[in-house]
Design an enzyme around this catalytic site. Structure first.
Site, PDB file in Angstrom:
ATOM      1  N   TYR A 170       0.852  -1.206   0.000  1.00 25.16           N
ATOM      2  CA  TYR A 170       0.000   0.000   0.000  1.00 25.16           C
ATOM      3  C   TYR A 170       0.881   1.246   0.000  1.00 25.16           C
ATOM      4  O   TYR A 170       0.702   2.153  -0.825  1.00 25.16           O
ATOM      5  CB  TYR A 170      -0.912  -0.022   1.236  1.00 25.16           C
ATOM      6  CG  TYR A 170      -1.646   1.289   1.472  1.00 25.16           C
ATOM      7  CD1 TYR A 170      -2.680   1.686   0.632  1.00 25.16           C
ATOM      8  CD2 TYR A 170      -1.299   2.126   2.541  1.00 25.16           C
ATOM      9  CE1 TYR A 170      -3.353   2.888   0.844  1.00 25.16           C
ATOM     10  CE2 TYR A 170      -1.967   3.313   2.761  1.00 25.16           C
ATOM     11  CZ  TYR A 170      -2.992   3.700   1.909  1.00 25.16           C
ATOM     12  OH  TYR A 170      -3.652   4.892   2.124  1.00 25.16           O
TER      13      TYR A 170
HETATM   14  P1  NAD Z   1     -12.384   4.188   1.537  1.00 18.21           P
HETATM   15  O1  NAD Z   1     -11.980   2.801   1.180  1.00 18.21           O
HETATM   16  O2  NAD Z   1     -13.519   4.370   2.491  1.00 18.21           O
HETATM   17  O3  NAD Z   1     -12.696   5.022   0.225  1.00 18.21           O
HETATM   18  C1  NAD Z   1     -12.149   4.733  -1.040  1.00 18.21           C
HETATM   19  C2  NAD Z   1     -13.314   4.574  -2.020  1.00 18.21           C
HETATM   20  O4  NAD Z   1     -12.755   4.401  -3.309  1.00 18.21           O
HETATM   21  C3  NAD Z   1     -14.183   3.357  -1.740  1.00 18.21           C
HETATM   22  O5  NAD Z   1     -15.544   3.739  -1.615  1.00 18.21           O
HETATM   23  C4  NAD Z   1     -13.973   2.447  -2.949  1.00 18.21           C
HETATM   24  O6  NAD Z   1     -15.158   1.764  -3.310  1.00 18.21           O
HETATM   25  C5  NAD Z   1     -13.519   3.440  -4.007  1.00 18.21           C
HETATM   26  N1  NAD Z   1     -12.645   2.851  -5.015  1.00 18.21           N
HETATM   27  C6  NAD Z   1     -11.571   2.050  -4.811  1.00 18.21           C
HETATM   28  N2  NAD Z   1     -11.005   1.715  -5.982  1.00 18.21           N
HETATM   29  C7  NAD Z   1     -11.748   2.329  -6.947  1.00 18.21           C
HETATM   30  C8  NAD Z   1     -11.677   2.357  -8.369  1.00 18.21           C
HETATM   31  N3  NAD Z   1     -10.737   1.664  -9.022  1.00 18.21           N
HETATM   32  N4  NAD Z   1     -12.593   3.085  -9.051  1.00 18.21           N
HETATM   33  C9  NAD Z   1     -13.558   3.761  -8.398  1.00 18.21           C
HETATM   34  N5  NAD Z   1     -13.688   3.774  -7.048  1.00 18.21           N
HETATM   35  C10 NAD Z   1     -12.778   3.057  -6.343  1.00 18.21           C
HETATM   36  O7  NAD Z   1     -11.069   4.894   2.102  1.00 18.21           O
HETATM   37  P2  NAD Z   1     -10.892   6.287   2.847  1.00 18.21           P
HETATM   38  O8  NAD Z   1     -10.471   6.001   4.230  1.00 18.21           O
HETATM   39  O9  NAD Z   1     -12.044   7.163   2.576  1.00 18.21           O
HETATM   40  O10 NAD Z   1      -9.614   6.838   2.091  1.00 18.21           O
HETATM   41  C11 NAD Z   1      -9.692   7.847   1.088  1.00 18.21           C
HETATM   42  C12 NAD Z   1      -8.305   8.065   0.523  1.00 18.21           C
HETATM   43  O11 NAD Z   1      -7.433   8.497   1.567  1.00 18.21           O
HETATM   44  C13 NAD Z   1      -7.655   6.821  -0.058  1.00 18.21           C
HETATM   45  O12 NAD Z   1      -6.887   7.201  -1.169  1.00 18.21           O
HETATM   46  C14 NAD Z   1      -6.756   6.330   1.055  1.00 18.21           C
HETATM   47  O13 NAD Z   1      -5.675   5.568   0.558  1.00 18.21           O
HETATM   48  C15 NAD Z   1      -6.299   7.652   1.638  1.00 18.21           C
HETATM   49  N6  NAD Z   1      -5.870   7.577   3.032  1.00 18.21           N
HETATM   50  C16 NAD Z   1      -6.797   7.272   4.009  1.00 18.21           C
HETATM   51  C17 NAD Z   1      -6.380   7.219   5.337  1.00 18.21           C
HETATM   52  C18 NAD Z   1      -7.336   6.896   6.456  1.00 18.21           C
HETATM   53  O14 NAD Z   1      -6.891   6.783   7.600  1.00 18.21           O
HETATM   54  N7  NAD Z   1      -8.645   6.757   6.203  1.00 18.21           N
HETATM   55  C19 NAD Z   1      -5.033   7.467   5.664  1.00 18.21           C
HETATM   56  C20 NAD Z   1      -4.136   7.770   4.640  1.00 18.21           C
HETATM   57  C21 NAD Z   1      -4.570   7.837   3.335  1.00 18.21           C
END
Ligand code: NAD
Length: 362
Positions: A170
């Site tokens: 990741y």
């Molecule tokens: P999440 O999994 O709830 O949201 C990601 C969404 O993207 C999901 O609803 C999923 O269905 C959609 N998705 C995934 N692949 C896809 C694709 N190929 N096409 C279309 N949709 C797709 O995650 P989150 O916690 O809301 O994270 C949002 C962003 O922030 C992500 O990029 C994650 O890597 C990053 N991030 C999150 C955290 C955290 O603590 N939540 C920390 C660091 C980085």
């Protein structure tokens, strides 16, 4: 789509910047909150999400219903579908893309490495191709991650620190994303802002994350697994409340600066920025558990085991000076306050009886 994408500012709402934003991963945790906040201040928003089954799809559908009730439409589709993206850009002249779609989670990479390549590498390139060809080219703000700091012991992490030791696939895909977006910035003139989020938590959160699964297991009387670092050192995270992250995302969109290219051609230099969005107050995992125990009025059954070395890092801690200076970013929510809001949401979303002790305690 036109209706929800055209910037309309409801009377009395906070002043929006009149943006027209494509939010990828809009049915995700962060995507839902950001889409709602943009809409609330009167910006135009269209979402896209593939509703994958990484975690409970019914939670994503409930978020979509919440968004729909606020006038945000989420297209069901994959960011790898270049034709769909081109159509969206043809219909709506997006000024900005807030790219949050990704395969998240560090441990799942052991089971399904291909999904990280699909969404975080191929999906990102597909999205950037559509952005680069669009006329006008949008400014791109996207979610990188604190995981790019990897096994780094120079804390707090600031943006200039080394990011060459990712501890998981990741993290490697997020690091690659930073290189890929930088390339599109300098070759095609795309304005790019990468945001390194630090462990985001809150209502409508992700069931795969520790604070969420701990709450579920504690309430169901099931044991929780608490990882500990080598030499019995507790793991610590710079837990950051969702509302603080949303403010950081919106400030990034508002200050992004224009892309300079058109139809795949660069016309001049465009901004490239990277910011940490954290809380600057790391808390150990046992402390997180004890706050939850207090709010839920239940003692957790804990299995304390050594961290298996499958992607987790021992600690994270953000230096947010750059975001503070350039975005006016200022987190305001302590873990105590934020977890209270999360637990309140959890109990009501999952239908816990309002008369229970846990409810009375909040
Ligand atoms: P999440 O999994 O709830 O949201 C990601 C969404 O993207 C999901 O609803 C999923 O269905 C959609 N998705 C995934 N692949 C896809 C694709 N190929 N096409 C279309 N949709 C797709 O995650 P989150 O916690 O809301 O994270 C949002 C962003 O922030 C992500 O990029 C994650 O890597 C990053 N991030 C999150 C955290 C955290 O603590 N939540 C920390 C660091 C980085």
């Amino acid at each position: 789509i036109r209706a929800s994408a055209s910037p309309r500012r409801p009377p009395g709402s906070a002043e929006g910047a009149g943006l027209s934003v494509l939010v990828t991963g809009a049915a995700g945790f962060v995507g839902t909150h950001c889409s709602l906040a943009l809409r609330k201040r009167g910006d135009g928003v269209v979402g896209i999400d593939n509703f994958n089954k990484y975690y409970d799809p019914s939670l994503k559908k409930a978020r979509r219903a919440l968004l729909a009730s606020h006038g945000v439409f989420v297209v069901e589709g994959d960011i790898n579908d270049g034709r769909l993206l081109t159509k969206l850009f043809d219909v709506v002249p997006f000024t900005h893309v807030l790219h949050l779609a990704a395969q998240a989670g560090v441990r799942y990479a052991m089971e399904n490495p291909a999904s990280y390549v699909h969404s975080n590498i191929a999906g990102l390139v597909s999205l950037l191709e559509a952005c680069k060809e669009a006329d006008p080219q949008p400014a791109v703000v996207w979610a990188s991650s604190s995981s790019v700091y990897g096994l780094n012991d120079a804390v707090p992490f600031s943006e200039a620190h080394r990011t060459d030791r990712p501890a998981s696939l990741y993290a490697a895909t997020k690091k690659a994303g930073e290189e890929i977006t930088h390339t599109y910035n300098h070759i095609y003139g795309l304005s790019v802002t990468g945001l390194r989020f630090f462990t985001v938590y809150g209502p409508w959160g992700r069931p795969d994350m520790a604070y969420f699964s701990f709450t579920r297991n504690i309430l169901q009387g099931k044991p929780i697994t608490v990882y500990r670092g080598r030499d019995h050192v507790d793991l610590a995270r710079d837990f950051t409340y969702i509302d603080d992250i949303v403010r950081g995302c919106l400030a990034s969109l508002d200050t992004a600066g224009r892309s300079t290219g058109t139809g795949g051609r660069k016309r001049g230099p465009a901004p490239y920025r990277i910011f940490n969005l954290g809380n600057t107050a790391p808390v150990t995992v046992p402390t997180l558990v004890s706050i939850l125990e207090r709010y839920l009025r239940v003692n957790a059954k804990k299995n304390v085991v050594e961290m298996p070395g499958n992607g987790d890092v021992p600690f994270t801690h953000a230096n947010i000076s750059l975001a503070r200076e350039q975005l006016g970013y200022k987190p305001t929510t302590s873990l105590e306050m934020g977890l209270k809001k999360f637990v309140r949401w959890y109990l009501s979303y999952y239908g816990y009886n309002r008369g229970t002790q846990a409810f009375n305690n909040l």
